[in-house]
Design a protein around this motif. Structure first.
Motif, mmCIF file in Angstrom:
data_model
loop_
_atom_site.group_PDB
_atom_site.id
_atom_site.type_symbol
_atom_site.label_atom_id
_atom_site.label_comp_id
_atom_site.label_asym_id
_atom_site.label_seq_id
_atom_site.Cartn_x
_atom_site.Cartn_y
_atom_site.Cartn_z
ATOM 1 N N ALA A 13 0.856 -0.893 -0.222
ATOM 2 C CA ALA A 13 -0.115 -0.064 0.269
ATOM 3 C C ALA A 13 1.167 1.148 0.539
ATOM 4 O O ALA A 13 0.516 2.280 -1.079
ATOM 5 C CB ALA A 13 -0.958 -0.268 1.505
ATOM 6 N N GLU A 36 10.535 -2.225 9.187
ATOM 7 C CA GLU A 36 10.810 -3.293 9.260
ATOM 8 C C GLU A 36 12.181 -3.434 8.534
ATOM 9 O O GLU A 36 12.246 -2.294 6.759
ATOM 10 C CB GLU A 36 10.718 -4.565 8.069
ATOM 11 C CG GLU A 36 10.085 -5.240 8.551
ATOM 12 C CD GLU A 36 9.047 -6.266 7.373
ATOM 13 O OE1 GLU A 36 10.105 -7.094 6.685
ATOM 14 O OE2 GLU A 36 7.807 -5.612 7.076
ATOM 15 N N ARG A 43 5.546 -9.750 0.404
ATOM 16 C CA ARG A 43 5.102 -10.391 1.349
ATOM 17 C C ARG A 43 4.853 -12.623 0.419
ATOM 18 O O ARG A 43 4.654 -13.315 1.094
ATOM 19 C CB ARG A 43 3.898 -9.957 1.908
ATOM 20 C CG ARG A 43 4.223 -9.511 3.539
ATOM 21 C CD ARG A 43 4.111 -8.525 4.083
ATOM 22 N NE ARG A 43 4.042 -7.901 4.803
ATOM 23 C CZ ARG A 43 5.576 -7.160 5.336
ATOM 24 N NH1 ARG A 43 6.027 -7.922 5.671
ATOM 25 N NH2 ARG A 43 5.998 -6.218 5.711
ATOM 26 N N VAL A 79 7.730 3.865 13.960
ATOM 27 C CA VAL A 79 6.631 5.133 14.300
ATOM 28 C C VAL A 79 6.107 5.380 16.048
ATOM 29 O O VAL A 79 5.219 3.850 15.938
ATOM 30 C CB VAL A 79 6.041 5.562 13.742
ATOM 31 C CG1 VAL A 79 4.882 6.460 14.233
ATOM 32 C CG2 VAL A 79 6.494 5.809 12.211
ATOM 33 N N ASP A 275 -3.776 -3.960 4.365
ATOM 34 C CA ASP A 275 -4.540 -4.719 5.913
ATOM 35 C C ASP A 275 -5.318 -4.051 6.709
ATOM 36 O O ASP A 275 -5.602 -4.525 7.279
ATOM 37 C CB ASP A 275 -3.010 -5.672 6.586
ATOM 38 C CG ASP A 275 -2.657 -6.510 5.137
ATOM 39 O OD1 ASP A 275 -3.243 -6.268 3.930
ATOM 40 O OD2 ASP A 275 -1.984 -7.149 5.719
ATOM 41 N N TRP A 293 -2.630 -9.106 -1.304
ATOM 42 C CA TRP A 293 -1.469 -7.730 -2.219
ATOM 43 C C TRP A 293 -2.053 -7.069 -2.685
ATOM 44 O O TRP A 293 -2.099 -5.511 -2.521
ATOM 45 C CB TRP A 293 -0.484 -9.131 -2.739
ATOM 46 C CG TRP A 293 0.392 -8.362 -3.267
ATOM 47 C CD1 TRP A 293 0.231 -8.125 -4.533
ATOM 48 C CD2 TRP A 293 1.659 -7.669 -2.656
ATOM 49 N NE1 TRP A 293 1.549 -6.996 -5.026
ATOM 50 C CE2 TRP A 293 2.170 -6.480 -3.485
ATOM 51 C CE3 TRP A 293 2.366 -7.451 -1.360
ATOM 52 C CZ2 TRP A 293 3.813 -6.199 -3.866
ATOM 53 C CZ3 TRP A 293 3.392 -7.102 -0.751
ATOM 54 C CH2 TRP A 293 3.790 -6.739 -2.243
HETATM 55 C C1 FAD Z 1 3.649 -15.200 4.220
HETATM 56 C C2 FAD Z 1 2.104 -14.602 3.458
HETATM 57 C C3 FAD Z 1 1.576 -14.897 2.527
HETATM 58 C C4 FAD Z 1 0.663 -13.823 1.636
HETATM 59 N N1 FAD Z 1 0.041 -14.183 1.006
HETATM 60 C C5 FAD Z 1 -1.366 -13.951 -0.357
HETATM 61 C C6 FAD Z 1 -1.703 -14.161 -1.506
HETATM 62 O O1 FAD Z 1 -1.135 -15.280 -1.566
HETATM 63 N N2 FAD Z 1 -2.083 -13.310 -1.611
HETATM 64 C C7 FAD Z 1 -2.449 -11.792 -1.415
HETATM 65 O O2 FAD Z 1 -3.174 -11.211 -2.069
HETATM 66 N N3 FAD Z 1 -2.220 -11.873 -0.112
HETATM 67 C C8 FAD Z 1 -1.029 -12.475 0.458
HETATM 68 N N4 FAD Z 1 -0.626 -12.209 1.662
HETATM 69 C C9 FAD Z 1 -1.429 -10.396 1.852
HETATM 70 C C10 FAD Z 1 -0.852 -9.706 1.552
HETATM 71 O O3 FAD Z 1 1.567 -9.317 1.179
HETATM 72 C C11 FAD Z 1 -0.846 -7.916 2.012
HETATM 73 O O4 FAD Z 1 -1.815 -8.492 2.336
HETATM 74 C C12 FAD Z 1 0.062 -7.108 2.243
HETATM 75 O O5 FAD Z 1 1.111 -7.239 1.545
HETATM 76 C C13 FAD Z 1 -0.365 -5.829 2.847
HETATM 77 O O6 FAD Z 1 0.106 -4.709 2.470
HETATM 78 P P1 FAD Z 1 0.339 -3.846 2.836
HETATM 79 O O7 FAD Z 1 1.537 -2.657 2.605
HETATM 80 O O8 FAD Z 1 -0.985 -3.563 4.123
HETATM 81 O O9 FAD Z 1 1.146 -3.608 4.680
HETATM 82 P P2 FAD Z 1 1.777 -4.715 4.698
HETATM 83 O O10 FAD Z 1 3.276 -5.074 3.320
HETATM 84 O O11 FAD Z 1 2.251 -4.887 6.142
HETATM 85 O O12 FAD Z 1 3.128 -3.315 5.888
HETATM 86 C C14 FAD Z 1 3.669 -2.701 6.283
HETATM 87 C C15 FAD Z 1 4.735 -2.425 7.138
HETATM 88 O O13 FAD Z 1 4.408 -1.152 8.164
HETATM 89 C C16 FAD Z 1 5.609 -1.562 9.366
HETATM 90 N N5 FAD Z 1 5.031 -1.393 10.572
HETATM 91 C C17 FAD Z 1 3.277 -1.343 11.031
HETATM 92 N N6 FAD Z 1 3.511 0.038 11.719
HETATM 93 C C18 FAD Z 1 4.590 0.417 11.876
HETATM 94 C C19 FAD Z 1 5.258 1.435 12.701
HETATM 95 N N7 FAD Z 1 5.095 1.809 13.835
HETATM 96 N N8 FAD Z 1 5.961 2.267 12.278
HETATM 97 C C20 FAD Z 1 6.902 1.583 11.640
HETATM 98 N N9 FAD Z 1 6.579 1.025 10.781
HETATM 99 C C21 FAD Z 1 5.408 0.636 10.835
HETATM 100 C C22 FAD Z 1 5.086 -3.380 9.211
HETATM 101 O O14 FAD Z 1 7.245 -3.331 9.641
HETATM 102 C C23 FAD Z 1 5.336 -3.316 7.912
HETATM 103 O O15 FAD Z 1 6.707 -3.246 6.719
HETATM 104 C C24 FAD Z 1 0.373 -12.497 2.483
HETATM 105 C C25 FAD Z 1 1.307 -12.514 2.952
HETATM 106 C C26 FAD Z 1 1.886 -13.355 3.724
HETATM 107 C C27 FAD Z 1 3.215 -12.340 5.409
#
Ligand code: FAD
Length: 439
Positions: A13, A36, A43, A79, A275, A293
């Motif tokens: 995102a 991270e 992921r 943060v 998420d 994702w």
């Molecule tokens: C093993 C696994 C398998 C998956 N398989 C699938 C799949 O098959 N199909 C699919 O569609 N999706 C899948 N997903 C889900 C998909 O990866 C997530 O929906 C997507 O990565 C969400 O993106 P995001 O940007 O919301 O959050 P994220 O990618 O989780 O990124 C959030 C980031 O924010 C950071 N963060 C949080 N709080 C703080 C803070 N206070 N200060 C600094 N940094 C912070 C975290 O450390 C992290 O790095 C899977 C996920 C995993 C882990």
């Protein structure tokens, strides 16, 4: 004065938002803060890394040049809090960062279980690349594992460990795999394939305690008194959005951070995506979470545009996920499932709550060997589809569901017990596409 855009997180995102901001505001300052150290990576790709099909470097879609080209600044820090009144966030080390527009894209984390022994070395989860590395290191010494949980991540752990020659026991609390999304036949197909590979499935089984010696896992004790020796315990019972910052700052939250159609939170100039965001779903009429994702990318893009004074509504599209279950490519589109699953507390990774709403519909199905096609047929349109194995019809079905194509002309035939669903859908889609393209 250049606008200061601050993004917490560096996942799907966040990067989509940063790209969207940059495409509209060439001079704005964009800072991404992530706790991270590994930065931006896939992921969903972790499963393939774990099984050895993909080397670690292939998980990283962005090069240093990509970050430079977009003039994105990055900071490796956590943060700790958000102060919307003064428009700043505080880092764990006390530094403060001001913003004009803020995006919370903090993702989700695996739900923790409160079992005796979970703190032992050898109890693992799969949230990030660091976890995957730790599991791989352990596999070199590990011989036997117990995996607990439903959904995609638990299965990825099972398959990854098995691929690394770790004998794996898979614990299910209920009588089948991922019952909130799959039907009985689909669960059976997955389970049989795992069993044929040598994975030992234990139905109606729950861990009561993780046993250890000198700080390391040596086994598990089940609730019905069995002991299974193992050196690894993998736990994947669902995920929980990371709402600490939002809650601490008094933003409106439920199961995720509540956002309006512009993905703005209850506080002006603070947005949320991915998420962690709880978004209105026109298909179910409810406000839902998605841990997909593709959804995170789509939301990040819209949030990013709105952070640059553009006004764009986010329209949640039909959920679509291509995943692999016990080696079988499986596409899940729209609504297909039946609600809650004993093995998953909340929402599972790679999951959409929309899949799990029981609609007013009939299921039509076609099974040949391991290939399977299941359609959820509403009054006039298809509400969802699950395609397992052979994938030719995935895209056509996505189009029919997403465009709410009127399937009345073939509805009765679809519901006939001996219907050849694949052929019917293929010919209907070809005609529909011609009409659709001509219109
Ligand atoms: C093993 C696994 C398998 C998956 N398989 C699938 C799949 O098959 N199909 C699919 O569609 N999706 C899948 N997903 C889900 C998909 O990866 C997530 O929906 C997507 O990565 C969400 O993106 P995001 O940007 O919301 O959050 P994220 O990618 O989780 O990124 C959030 C980031 O924010 C950071 N963060 C949080 N709080 C703080 C803070 N206070 N200060 C600094 N940094 C912070 C975290 O450390 C992290 O790095 C899977 C996920 C995993 C882990």
């Amino acid at each position: 004065m250049a606008q200061r855009y601050l993004i917490v997180g560096m996942g799907a995102a966040s990067i989509a938002a940063a790209e969207a901001i940059r495409s509209r505001d060439p001079g704005g300052e964009i800072l991404l803060v992530s706790e991270e150290g590994d930065g931006y990576y896939s992921r969903p790709g972790l499963a393939y890394y774990l099984s050895g099909e993909v080397p670690e470097q292939q998980l990283f879609p962005f090069t240093e040049d990509d970050f430079d080209r977009l003039h994105l600044r990055r900071l490796h820090a956590r943060v700790a809090s958000l102060q919307p009144q003064s428009r700043e966030v505080a880092l764990e080390d006390g530094r403060r960062l001001p913003y004009d527009r803020l995006l919370l894209a903090t993702g989700s984390l695996a739900v923790q279980v409160g079992l005796p022994g979970v703190e032992l070395d050898g109890v693992v989860k799969l949230d990030d690349v660091g976890d995957a590395r730790r599991i791989l290191k352990r596999c070199r010494r590990g011989r036997t594992a117990v995996v607990v949980g439903g959904g995609i991540t638990a299965l990825e752990l099972v398959e990854g460990l098995h691929a690394r020659r770790v004998h794996t026991h898979y614990f299910l609390r209920g009588d089948r795999y991922w019952s909130s999304v799959l039907d009985e036949t689909e669960s059976k197909i997955v389970e049989q394939r795992l069993q044929e590979e040598g994975v030992q499935i234990h139905y109606h089984s729950e861990v009561a305690e993780v046993l250890g010696k000198r700080g390391r896992v040596t086994g598990v004790l089940t609730q019905d008194g069995r002991r299974i020796d193992c050196d690894l315990v993998g736990i994947a019972i669902g995920v929980r959005p990371r709402m600490e910052l939002a809650e601490g700052a008094g933003l409106a939250t439920e199961r995720g951070i509540l956002v309006d159609e512009h993905l703005q939170t209850s506080v002006p100039d603070v947005f949320a995506a991915g998420d962690v965001a709880q978004v209105f779903d026109p298909f179910s009429g409810k406000s839902v979470l998605d841990t997909l994702w593709g959804v995170a990318v789509a939301q990040g893009r819209v949030a990013g545009r709105n952070m640059t004074d553009q006004s764009e509504a986010y329209h949640k599209s039909v959920p679509f996920n291509v995943t692999r279950l016990a080696g079988l490519t499986t596409t899940i589109i729209g609504t297909v499932g039946r609600g809650r699953d004993k093995d998953v507390r909340g929402i599972a990774r790679g999951d959409s709550e929309t899949w799990r709403h029981l609609p007013d519909s009939f299921a039509a199905q076609d099974v040949s060997d391991v290939n399977r096609l299941r359609l959820l047929v509403g009054e006039q349109r298809l509400l969802g589809a699950l395609v397992m194995g052979e994938q030719t019809l995935s895209r056509p079905l996505y189009q029919l569901v997403a465009h709410q194509a009127d399937v009345t002309p073939i509805r009765d035939r679809l519901l006939h017990p001996s219907a050849r669903l694949g052929d019917l859908v293929a010919s209907f889609w070809a005609e529909w596409r011609e009409r659709h393209e001509a219109a």
